[in-house]
Design a protein around this motif. Structure first.
Motif, PDB file in Angstrom:
ATOM      1  N   ARG A   1      18.980  34.730  41.829  1.00 52.32           N
ATOM      2  CA  ARG A   1      20.249  34.211  41.547  1.00 52.32           C
ATOM      3  C   ARG A   1      21.290  33.762  42.871  1.00 52.32           C
ATOM      4  O   ARG A   1      21.233  34.943  43.431  1.00 52.32           O
ATOM      5  N   TYR A   2      21.640  32.987  42.882  1.00 54.33           N
ATOM      6  CA  TYR A   2      22.614  32.658  44.247  1.00 54.33           C
ATOM      7  C   TYR A   2      23.762  32.016  43.967  1.00 54.33           C
ATOM      8  O   TYR A   2      23.893  31.106  42.911  1.00 54.33           O
ATOM      9  N   VAL A   3      24.705  32.406  44.697  1.00 54.47           N
ATOM     10  CA  VAL A   3      26.211  31.588  44.792  1.00 54.47           C
ATOM     11  C   VAL A   3      26.245  30.839  45.962  1.00 54.47           C
ATOM     12  O   VAL A   3      26.124  31.678  47.177  1.00 54.47           O
ATOM     13  N   VAL A   4      26.635  29.638  45.827  1.00 54.01           N
ATOM     14  CA  VAL A   4      26.724  28.939  47.119  1.00 54.01           C
ATOM     15  C   VAL A   4      28.204  28.176  46.919  1.00 54.01           C
ATOM     16  O   VAL A   4      28.618  27.378  46.154  1.00 54.01           O
ATOM     17  N   LYS A   5      28.619  28.263  48.270  1.00 54.37           N
ATOM     18  CA  LYS A   5      29.865  27.218  48.408  1.00 54.37           C
ATOM     19  C   LYS A   5      29.559  26.038  49.125  1.00 54.37           C
ATOM     20  O   LYS A   5      28.992  25.998  50.185  1.00 54.37           O
ATOM     21  N   VAL A   6      30.168  24.970  48.259  1.00 51.78           N
ATOM     22  CA  VAL A   6      29.734  23.671  48.948  1.00 51.78           C
ATOM     23  C   VAL A   6      30.718  22.908  49.154  1.00 51.78           C
ATOM     24  O   VAL A   6      31.693  22.824  48.250  1.00 51.78           O
ATOM     25  N   TYR A   7      30.923  22.417  50.280  1.00 50.16           N
ATOM     26  CA  TYR A   7      32.021  21.259  50.888  1.00 50.16           C
ATOM     27  C   TYR A   7      31.963  19.954  50.190  1.00 50.16           C
ATOM     28  O   TYR A   7      30.777  19.327  50.378  1.00 50.16           O
ATOM     29  N   CYS A   8      32.793  19.556  49.595  1.00 50.10           N
ATOM     30  CA  CYS A   8      32.791  18.004  48.879  1.00 50.10           C
ATOM     31  C   CYS A   8      33.911  17.177  49.472  1.00 50.10           C
ATOM     32  O   CYS A   8      34.134  16.377  48.793  1.00 50.10           O
ATOM     33  N   GLY A   9      34.319  17.225  50.738  1.00 51.74           N
ATOM     34  CA  GLY A   9      35.165  16.673  51.163  1.00 51.74           C
ATOM     35  C   GLY A   9      36.767  17.064  51.137  1.00 51.74           C
ATOM     36  O   GLY A   9      37.203  17.630  50.243  1.00 51.74           O
ATOM     37  N   GLU A  10      37.444  16.336  52.489  1.00 47.49           N
ATOM     38  CA  GLU A  10      38.760  16.702  52.450  1.00 47.49           C
ATOM     39  C   GLU A  10      38.855  18.158  52.374  1.00 47.49           C
ATOM     40  O   GLU A  10      38.400  19.145  53.273  1.00 47.49           O
ATOM     41  N   GLU A  11      39.769  18.891  51.495  1.00 47.53           N
ATOM     42  CA  GLU A  11      39.896  20.384  51.121  1.00 47.53           C
ATOM     43  C   GLU A  11      39.204  20.803  49.879  1.00 47.53           C
ATOM     44  O   GLU A  11      39.564  21.848  49.239  1.00 47.53           O
TER      45      GLU A  11
ATOM     46  N   TRP B   1      27.318  17.773  35.685  1.00 44.86           N
ATOM     47  CA  TRP B   1      28.023  18.870  35.283  1.00 44.86           C
ATOM     48  C   TRP B   1      29.625  18.680  35.585  1.00 44.86           C
ATOM     49  O   TRP B   1      30.683  18.621  34.615  1.00 44.86           O
ATOM     50  N   THR B   2      29.804  18.056  36.592  1.00 45.76           N
ATOM     51  CA  THR B   2      31.405  17.828  37.020  1.00 45.76           C
ATOM     52  C   THR B   2      31.808  16.568  36.719  1.00 45.76           C
ATOM     53  O   THR B   2      33.073  16.395  36.631  1.00 45.76           O
ATOM     54  N   GLY B   3      31.077  15.546  36.328  1.00 42.25           N
ATOM     55  CA  GLY B   3      31.442  14.234  36.265  1.00 42.25           C
ATOM     56  C   GLY B   3      31.871  13.512  37.545  1.00 42.25           C
ATOM     57  O   GLY B   3      32.578  12.335  37.379  1.00 42.25           O
ATOM     58  N   LYS B   4      31.508  14.015  38.741  1.00 42.32           N
ATOM     59  CA  LYS B   4      31.797  13.680  39.796  1.00 42.32           C
ATOM     60  C   LYS B   4      30.552  13.013  40.533  1.00 42.32           C
ATOM     61  O   LYS B   4      29.508  13.438  40.791  1.00 42.32           O
ATOM     62  N   THR B   5      30.843  12.030  41.381  1.00 38.80           N
ATOM     63  CA  THR B   5      29.791  11.744  42.810  1.00 38.80           C
ATOM     64  C   THR B   5      30.418  12.016  43.907  1.00 38.80           C
ATOM     65  O   THR B   5      31.277  11.447  44.388  1.00 38.80           O
ATOM     66  N   TYR B   6      29.465  12.853  44.440  1.00 42.14           N
ATOM     67  CA  TYR B   6      30.038  13.594  45.960  1.00 42.14           C
ATOM     68  C   TYR B   6      29.567  12.714  47.110  1.00 42.14           C
ATOM     69  O   TYR B   6      28.350  12.606  47.184  1.00 42.14           O
ATOM     70  N   VAL B   7      30.390  12.069  47.904  1.00 40.23           N
ATOM     71  CA  VAL B   7      30.095  11.503  49.260  1.00 40.23           C
ATOM     72  C   VAL B   7      29.654  12.861  50.197  1.00 40.23           C
ATOM     73  O   VAL B   7      28.503  12.597  50.657  1.00 40.23           O
ATOM     74  N   ASP B   8      30.680  13.889  50.356  1.00 34.08           N
ATOM     75  CA  ASP B   8      30.228  14.939  50.984  1.00 34.08           C
ATOM     76  C   ASP B   8      29.724  15.958  50.071  1.00 34.08           C
ATOM     77  O   ASP B   8      30.253  16.180  48.992  1.00 34.08           O
ATOM     78  N   TYR B   9      28.562  16.743  50.442  1.00 35.32           N
ATOM     79  CA  TYR B   9      28.043  17.857  49.676  1.00 35.32           C
ATOM     80  C   TYR B   9      27.091  18.529  50.535  1.00 35.32           C
ATOM     81  O   TYR B   9      26.096  18.402  50.786  1.00 35.32           O
ATOM     82  N   GLN B  10      27.633  19.449  51.149  1.00 33.67           N
ATOM     83  CA  GLN B  10      27.247  20.486  52.156  1.00 33.67           C
ATOM     84  C   GLN B  10      27.441  21.779  51.954  1.00 33.67           C
ATOM     85  O   GLN B  10      28.502  22.432  51.773  1.00 33.67           O
ATOM     86  N   ALA B  11      26.444  22.693  51.802  1.00 33.99           N
ATOM     87  CA  ALA B  11      26.466  24.135  51.715  1.00 33.99           C
ATOM     88  C   ALA B  11      27.047  24.787  52.960  1.00 33.99           C
ATOM     89  O   ALA B  11      26.644  24.369  53.949  1.00 33.99           O
ATOM     90  N   VAL B  12      28.060  25.611  52.950  1.00 30.82           N
ATOM     91  CA  VAL B  12      28.780  26.126  54.068  1.00 30.82           C
ATOM     92  C   VAL B  12      28.518  27.848  53.762  1.00 30.82           C
ATOM     93  O   VAL B  12      28.763  28.416  54.931  1.00 30.82           O
ATOM     94  N   LYS B  13      28.198  28.353  52.605  1.00 36.30           N
ATOM     95  CA  LYS B  13      28.029  29.671  52.498  1.00 36.30           C
ATOM     96  C   LYS B  13      27.369  30.292  51.472  1.00 36.30           C
ATOM     97  O   LYS B  13      27.498  29.327  50.445  1.00 36.30           O
ATOM     98  N   TYR B  14      26.718  31.341  51.503  1.00 40.90           N
ATOM     99  CA  TYR B  14      25.727  31.552  50.229  1.00 40.90           C
ATOM    100  C   TYR B  14      25.604  33.282  50.198  1.00 40.90           C
ATOM    101  O   TYR B  14      25.875  33.887  51.181  1.00 40.90           O
ATOM    102  N   ILE B  15      25.628  33.719  48.856  1.00 39.98           N
ATOM    103  CA  ILE B  15      25.138  34.847  48.751  1.00 39.98           C
ATOM    104  C   ILE B  15      23.974  35.056  47.753  1.00 39.98           C
ATOM    105  O   ILE B  15      23.690  34.111  46.800  1.00 39.98           O
ATOM    106  N   ASN B  16      23.347  36.430  47.845  1.00 40.99           N
ATOM    107  CA  ASN B  16      22.094  36.448  47.037  1.00 40.99           C
ATOM    108  C   ASN B  16      22.555  37.373  45.916  1.00 40.99           C
ATOM    109  O   ASN B  16      23.190  38.466  46.014  1.00 40.99           O
TER     110      ASN B  16
END
Length: 99
Positions: free
Chosen positions: A53-63, A33-48
């Motif tokens: 249906r869920y919305v998830v914040k994912v850390y992808c490195g640096e900021e 979808w994003t056209g990127k390959t993520y080295v870091d890919y970690q869920a840090v927060k979510y809501i139902n």
């Protein structure tokens, strides 16, 4: 404090380890979808939102963070996990909202 997720196929999801497993299942779709390959890919927060249906914040490195809108299709236990939308260029401070 994170909200608890209600139902999802596979393991019971009531913590970040559980939501991380779901995010890992859809990682290829997110990277496509994003056209990127993520080295870091970690869920840090979510809501139902509306049970399947869920919305998830994912850390992808640096900021860099992304927000994923995930849903189960069909909306019932045993349905396939799908990515409905990805918001890129999010920050650690951005609030999770249903989109």
């Amino acid at each position: 404090m994170a909200n608890k997720l209600l139902e999802w196929s596979g393991p019971r999801v009531d913590d970040l380890a559980g939501i991380q497993m779901i995010c890992d299942e859809v990682r290829n779709e997110v990277e496509e979808w994003t056209g990127k390959t993520y080295v870091d890919y970690q869920a840090v927060k979510y809501i139902n939102v509306k049970g399947f249906r869920y919305v998830v914040k994912v850390y992808c490195g640096e900021e860099d963070y992304i927000h994923l809108c995930l849903a189960q299709e069909p909306p019932c236990p045993g349905g396939k996990q799908m990515v409905h939308y990805v918001e890129q260029q999010r920050t650690k401070e951005d609030m999770l909202i249903a989109f």
